[in-house]
Design an enzyme around this catalytic site. Sequence first.
Site, PDB file in Angstrom:
ATOM      1  CG  HIS A 140      -1.903   0.967   1.420  1.00  0.00           C
ATOM      2  ND1 HIS A 140      -1.643   2.274   1.753  1.00  0.00           N
ATOM      3  CD2 HIS A 140      -3.250   0.886   1.279  1.00  0.00           C
ATOM      4  CE1 HIS A 140      -2.791   2.938   1.816  1.00  0.00           C
ATOM      5  NE2 HIS A 140      -3.780   2.126   1.531  1.00  0.00           N
ATOM      6  CG  ASP A 217       0.425  -2.285   6.192  1.00  0.00           C
ATOM      7  OD1 ASP A 217      -0.503  -2.302   7.031  1.00  0.00           O
ATOM      8  OD2 ASP A 217       0.318  -1.745   5.071  1.00  0.00           O
ATOM      9  CD  GLN A 220      -7.541  -4.851   3.873  1.00  0.00           C
ATOM     10  OE1 GLN A 220      -8.703  -5.089   4.182  1.00  0.00           O
ATOM     11  NE2 GLN A 220      -7.123  -3.615   3.615  1.00  0.00           N
ATOM     12  CE  LYS A 243      -7.307  -0.448   5.837  1.00  0.00           C
ATOM     13  NZ  LYS A 243      -8.069   0.016   4.667  1.00  0.00           N
ATOM     14  CB  CYS A 381      -3.701   3.327  -1.548  1.00  0.00           C
ATOM     15  SG  CYS A 381      -4.898   4.617  -1.223  1.00  0.00           S
TER      16      CYS A 381
END
Lengths: 423, 150
Positions: A140, A217, A220, A243, A381
């Site tokens: 991302h 990261d 998600q 999220k 993104c």
Amino acid sequence: MSTSDRAAGLPAHDIDRVPYDVERVRADFPILSRLVHDKRLVYLDNAASTQKPRQVIERIKRFYETEYSNVHRGVHHLSQLATSAYEDARERLRAFVDAENAREIVFVRGATEAINLVAQSFARPRLSSGEEILISGMEHHANIVPWQILREQTGAQLRVVPVTDDGELDLEAFERRLGPRTALVALIHTSNALGTINPVRDLVRLAHAQGVPVLVDGAQAVAHQRVSVRELGCDFFAFSAHKMYGPSGIGALYARGELLEAMPPYQAGGEMIRSVTFERTIYNDIPHRFEAGTPNIAGAVGFAAAIDYLEQLGLERVAAWESALLAQATEALSGVSGLRIVGTARAKAPVISMTIDGVHPHDVATVLDSEGIAVRAGHHCAQPLMDRFGVPATTRASFALYNTREEIDMLVAGLQRVREVFG
Amino acid sequence: MSDLRELYQEVILDHSKRPRNLCHPDRANRSADGHNPLCGDRITVYLVIEDDLVRDVGFEGSGCAISTASASMMTEAIKGRSVAEVDRLFHLFHDMLTSRDAPVLPPAELDKLAVFSGVREFPVRVKCATLAWHTLRAALEDVAKTVSTE
């Protein structure tokens, strides 16, 4: 690949034996009962942000109505209530990602800020010209641009692990690019654009074998699978509440205690200090050293409520339900003429990126919207990833714990309507 | 929601599938790039300007149905017109899509371009329809930088 890196705790075919009452779950989400363009809302933009259950909304309301004050400040009753709600939330997050100590959880605005914090506070003082930061081709922008800024600041280099045609990380290339000059690995756990779940635990081991710290990261990932930062072994883990059914504007950075201890403050102000004179300031302990200013207190409380909600449903059962939805959607969409799924990794979160021959994703999304179906059209993104697959954009349907099998049928019908409009 | 057919009229679908003047004229003496970062649409507009007239015009790029059709129909509308007339068309077109008090009926001068009046009802798509026109304006001014809708 280890089983812990797979999307679901249960294989998809077991779903019918798991009592998961999706209609009851849906009743927890007030927004799902509204109409959009006089049609029932079919919300399939969950990878962008999830909707909020009543339990989270009401917890925040109750906090403001009965417990609110600033934190870590006063001796008065409300200050104590608010401080304990805020610190309880930190403990809740610690347990959720299985960190060893709540001191290792820093509240931030979201995964983006968490990554920027690591770039500026951890990496910047350590990096020298010619050293390398290793990222992947499916990052991302939030895990690309902070490193580019760091590159400008330090002269360090950015290296990129390529993505295969299926949308998986090229593991051999990852090993080849890891070297004596690698100073940090920064990887997306689960791709927001393709759904690919990367074998993070294995990658962390490879990096650690070379003495290289790893940032993950996890924005998600956390809504779709159980995450244990200790099992992954990562040094930093970034995630966001919005999220995973929590409020927007709050997230967290997990950072291994000994690393966090050694890091200088990221921003300066109140809260992050122990004592201030004009000559000298002594910084506060971790994690408060990294939380300058009045934090998003109600956000943290709502974040904890979202975790409670997920845990009460059972993350494993949620994962199994979503995995079944993904399997059904993948099969159903494969039958739509001219439709191509971008990203066919073996381990996937419930995200489907697609292109339709001759129809731009923006037009697909407009037609679906007219049917009340919310999907995302664009580059998600992740422009370098779009370039990799030779498309300017895709249409993305992403599922959550409240989506139903009928909604997948409605998506397919909506895509047939797209074909009708564009012939 | 307004009827999709208001947005995707036959003439718009026709131009999006078979764009006119999708080319780079050899004699082009002005050009500009346009970009809509929201949806990834990119366009380059080429002009042959002689004696203050648009002698020829072409465009290249990739985009959604609305932006492609808008570029295609724009090229047909401006060919042979004076720079001043083109500027006036830009303003009429822009106002039709964005002005709060736009007339119910688009001005007659817009002619075929009036088919885009339905885009007004789809606010997130207005930029798709105006990208080619903003890029055209930049080309007329011969601005070297890329025009962005954001």
